[in-house]
Design a protein around this motif. Structure first.
Motif, PDB file in Angstrom:
ATOM      1  N   ARG D 117       0.832  -1.208   0.000  1.00  0.00           N
ATOM      2  CA  ARG D 117       0.000   0.000   0.000  1.00  0.00           C
ATOM      3  C   ARG D 117       0.868   1.261   0.000  1.00  0.00           C
ATOM      4  N   ASP D 118       0.221   2.388  -0.196  1.00  0.00           N
ATOM      5  CA  ASP D 118       0.973   3.642  -0.315  1.00  0.00           C
ATOM      6  C   ASP D 118       1.822   3.939   0.917  1.00  0.00           C
ATOM      7  N   ASP D 119       1.355   3.519   2.080  1.00  0.00           N
ATOM      8  CA  ASP D 119       2.140   3.774   3.299  1.00  0.00           C
ATOM      9  C   ASP D 119       3.171   2.662   3.539  1.00  0.00           C
ATOM     10  N   ALA D 120       3.418   1.827   2.508  1.00  0.00           N
ATOM     11  CA  ALA D 120       4.412   0.749   2.564  1.00  0.00           C
ATOM     12  C   ALA D 120       3.967  -0.431   3.418  1.00  0.00           C
ATOM     13  N   SER D 121       2.762  -0.372   3.976  1.00  0.00           N
ATOM     14  CA  SER D 121       2.266  -1.543   4.699  1.00  0.00           C
ATOM     15  C   SER D 121       1.802  -2.577   3.676  1.00  0.00           C
ATOM     16  N   LEU D 122       1.618  -3.810   4.146  1.00  0.00           N
ATOM     17  CA  LEU D 122       1.293  -4.932   3.263  1.00  0.00           C
ATOM     18  C   LEU D 122      -0.098  -5.459   3.583  1.00  0.00           C
ATOM     19  N   GLN D 123      -0.877  -5.749   2.521  1.00  0.00           N
ATOM     20  CA  GLN D 123      -2.228  -6.272   2.726  1.00  0.00           C
ATOM     21  C   GLN D 123      -2.400  -7.562   1.919  1.00  0.00           C
ATOM     22  N   ALA D 124      -2.910  -8.595   2.555  1.00  0.00           N
ATOM     23  CA  ALA D 124      -3.182  -9.849   1.835  1.00  0.00           C
ATOM     24  C   ALA D 124      -4.306  -9.601   0.840  1.00  0.00           C
ATOM     25  N   VAL D 125      -4.082 -10.017  -0.395  1.00  0.00           N
ATOM     26  CA  VAL D 125      -5.094  -9.827  -1.452  1.00  0.00           C
ATOM     27  C   VAL D 125      -5.221 -11.119  -2.264  1.00  0.00           C
ATOM     28  N   GLU D 126      -6.302 -11.198  -3.046  1.00  0.00           N
ATOM     29  CA  GLU D 126      -6.444 -12.347  -3.948  1.00  0.00           C
ATOM     30  C   GLU D 126      -5.390 -12.243  -5.051  1.00  0.00           C
ATOM     31  N   ILE D 127      -4.876 -13.384  -5.446  1.00  0.00           N
ATOM     32  CA  ILE D 127      -3.918 -13.412  -6.552  1.00  0.00           C
ATOM     33  C   ILE D 127      -4.634 -12.918  -7.811  1.00  0.00           C
ATOM     34  N   PRO D 128      -4.102 -11.884  -8.490  1.00  0.00           N
ATOM     35  CA  PRO D 128      -4.779 -11.353  -9.683  1.00  0.00           C
ATOM     36  C   PRO D 128      -5.044 -12.461 -10.712  1.00  0.00           C
ATOM     37  N   GLY D 129      -6.162 -12.313 -11.443  1.00  0.00           N
ATOM     38  CA  GLY D 129      -6.626 -13.366 -12.351  1.00  0.00           C
ATOM     39  C   GLY D 129      -5.595 -13.827 -13.361  1.00  0.00           C
ATOM     40  N   ASP D 130      -4.881 -12.882 -13.975  1.00  0.00           N
ATOM     41  CA  ASP D 130      -3.905 -13.294 -14.998  1.00  0.00           C
ATOM     42  C   ASP D 130      -2.772 -14.127 -14.394  1.00  0.00           C
ATOM     43  N   LEU D 131      -2.352 -13.753 -13.180  1.00  0.00           N
ATOM     44  CA  LEU D 131      -1.301 -14.533 -12.524  1.00  0.00           C
ATOM     45  C   LEU D 131      -1.841 -15.893 -12.089  1.00  0.00           C
ATOM     46  N   HIS D 132      -3.056 -15.878 -11.570  1.00  0.00           N
ATOM     47  CA  HIS D 132      -3.648 -17.119 -11.070  1.00  0.00           C
ATOM     48  C   HIS D 132      -3.778 -18.146 -12.189  1.00  0.00           C
ATOM     49  N   ARG D 133      -4.126 -17.674 -13.396  1.00  0.00           N
ATOM     50  CA  ARG D 133      -4.252 -18.607 -14.526  1.00  0.00           C
ATOM     51  C   ARG D 133      -2.905 -19.249 -14.871  1.00  0.00           C
ATOM     52  N   ILE D 134      -1.860 -18.431 -14.895  1.00  0.00           N
ATOM     53  CA  ILE D 134      -0.522 -18.969 -15.192  1.00  0.00           C
ATOM     54  C   ILE D 134      -0.098 -19.974 -14.125  1.00  0.00           C
ATOM     55  N   LEU D 135      -0.331 -19.601 -12.871  1.00  0.00           N
ATOM     56  CA  LEU D 135       0.049 -20.484 -11.767  1.00  0.00           C
ATOM     57  C   LEU D 135      -0.776 -21.764 -11.785  1.00  0.00           C
ATOM     58  N   SER D 136      -2.044 -21.640 -12.130  1.00  0.00           N
ATOM     59  CA  SER D 136      -2.930 -22.805 -12.172  1.00  0.00           C
ATOM     60  C   SER D 136      -2.442 -23.822 -13.211  1.00  0.00           C
ATOM     61  N   ASP D 137      -2.000 -23.313 -14.337  1.00  0.00           N
ATOM     62  CA  ASP D 137      -1.456 -24.214 -15.370  1.00  0.00           C
ATOM     63  C   ASP D 137      -0.161 -24.898 -14.894  1.00  0.00           C
ATOM     64  N   ALA D 138       0.582 -24.190 -14.023  1.00  0.00           N
ATOM     65  CA  ALA D 138       1.869 -24.714 -13.576  1.00  0.00           C
ATOM     66  C   ALA D 138       1.724 -25.687 -12.411  1.00  0.00           C
ATOM     67  N   ALA D 139       0.570 -25.641 -11.728  1.00  0.00           N
ATOM     68  CA  ALA D 139       0.409 -26.427 -10.502  1.00  0.00           C
ATOM     69  C   ALA D 139       0.372 -27.922 -10.785  1.00  0.00           C
ATOM     70  N   VAL D 140       0.730 -28.691  -9.770  1.00  0.00           N
ATOM     71  CA  VAL D 140       0.702 -30.157  -9.866  1.00  0.00           C
ATOM     72  C   VAL D 140      -0.747 -30.619  -9.967  1.00  0.00           C
TER      73      VAL D 140
END
Lengths: 140, 140, 140, 140
Positions: D117-140
């Motif tokens: 975030r802008d104040d440099a703190s970190l927030q857990a978020v859902e993995i963005p869709g485009d990344l999730h698709r790539i990772l899903s193809d790579a998963a076992v």
């Protein structure tokens, strides 16, 4: 004359926060290569200590940084024995980015032959003849 | 003139299979101390890069090994700025076993002021005046 | 019950290119603290191997990361012996940013008592009685 | 499904004073392999941070030690993506001595998708869709 050559890749954990190689890593690779150099001559340093009480201890080390290493660069490490005297020797190391053949780092390790005495103190001694002959054949 | 002094202890993971300090560790400590030296002068190296595109890059490093370090030794690290020119500087580091005041290692880092250009290449430049004044006050 | 506490600072070389602690460093500090824990109980692990042929070998290690560590953070390391069985033990480590008392990392090392046999193979054995008594007094 | 495989050799500086691998080294290799795994999927972690403000931060890491590694052992590192959820993933690593195919170490890294975030703190978020698709193809 012996030239030891191995290849490695620069990994994430080799980088510092500026994204360049954390320079103590270069010394880790030099030290690893020195041990491998002795090992391949049939003179593993651990055995020399255990069986004969001899260490090739460090007198001085140095590196010159000619070009920066980057993440995932392929690097060839090259080690030669560039100086051999009665008690001392110098190992010379080069790290070259391939396939461009760009030298990243050149370094030297000055080592001296030390005998571990009974009280665990160390004494500079002449390199034993059998070792000196093997090293002499390996020298540049 | 500034002398940076900190203390540390030699830990298990600092040792190699011969039971002596794995020498790249000394360079890790030197590098850490250089960063801390700049930081304490108000010139953190990460900020200099981000705000002004300046790095004090390495030209050459070296160490001389005067006495072996052992497990749990207490060590004082001392860093001074021993040379300051228009583009370059030398940081000198000593590592001293305490309380016996036995010097284990002496080392130097030769650094050069580099500007990161738009194409990410690096160019040697004169140390900017404001930085040079701060460093000049800190030099030996 | 023994609680080992030491303090350290996060240094430049502990950071990765994202500017956060390179996590294998936390394991280096845990390992160092385990050795120091045994040492302070009068059971240095190097001596146990040399004199009695015994190692407290690793079965499993783990860390949970609760808050990020930053450059120059002051960290207190705390180690306790949280489980002691006939052949195994668990060392628990906490790393706490001070003075805010924010836990950065919690980790465990599961170790097992191993006897080095004449052929250099390792065999799980019961922790010898004299060692077990010392460890039992130190356990939480 | 993607399986990342590389090979390395155990070097002198990877050993501790007992002559066995200093275990934080296994985590260094796991971390390096995670970065390489993302890189080979076209998702270099440094770029994800700079361009999209996203980190796959660590929640927990662990290793089980099944057989000791020795000097100059050849080791194959194998990494797979064994779990993928909306916000988290698990990378599984094996290190196998070759050519004997003896597993030395198995480890896991639990990572969570974090937005800076802008104040440099970190927030857990859902993995963005485009990344999730790539990772899903790579998963076992």
């Amino acid at each position: 004359m012996k030239v030891l050559r191995t290849e490695k890749r620069i990994w994430w954990g080799d980088l510092d926060p500026l994204g360049i190689v954390f320079y103590p890593r270069y010394y880790e690779w030099m030290d690893a290569h020195s041990h491998l150099f002795f090992h391949e001559l049939g003179l593993p340093l651990g055995d020399l200590l255990r069986r004969r009480g001899i260490i090739f201890g460090l007198v001085e080390t140095s590196c010159r940084y000619l070009a920066p290493g980057h993440y995932l660069d392929r690097v060839r490490l090259e080690t030669t024995l560039t100086q051999l005297r009665s008690k001392t020797l110098v190992l010379h190391h080069r790290m070259v980015r391939i396939p461009e053949e760009v030298t990243l780092v050149e370094g030297n390790e000055h080592r001296i032959c030390l005998k571990v005495r009974d009280d665990a103190s160390l004494q500079a001694v002449e390199i034993p003849g059998d070792l000196h002959r093997i090293l002499s054949d390996a020298a540049v």
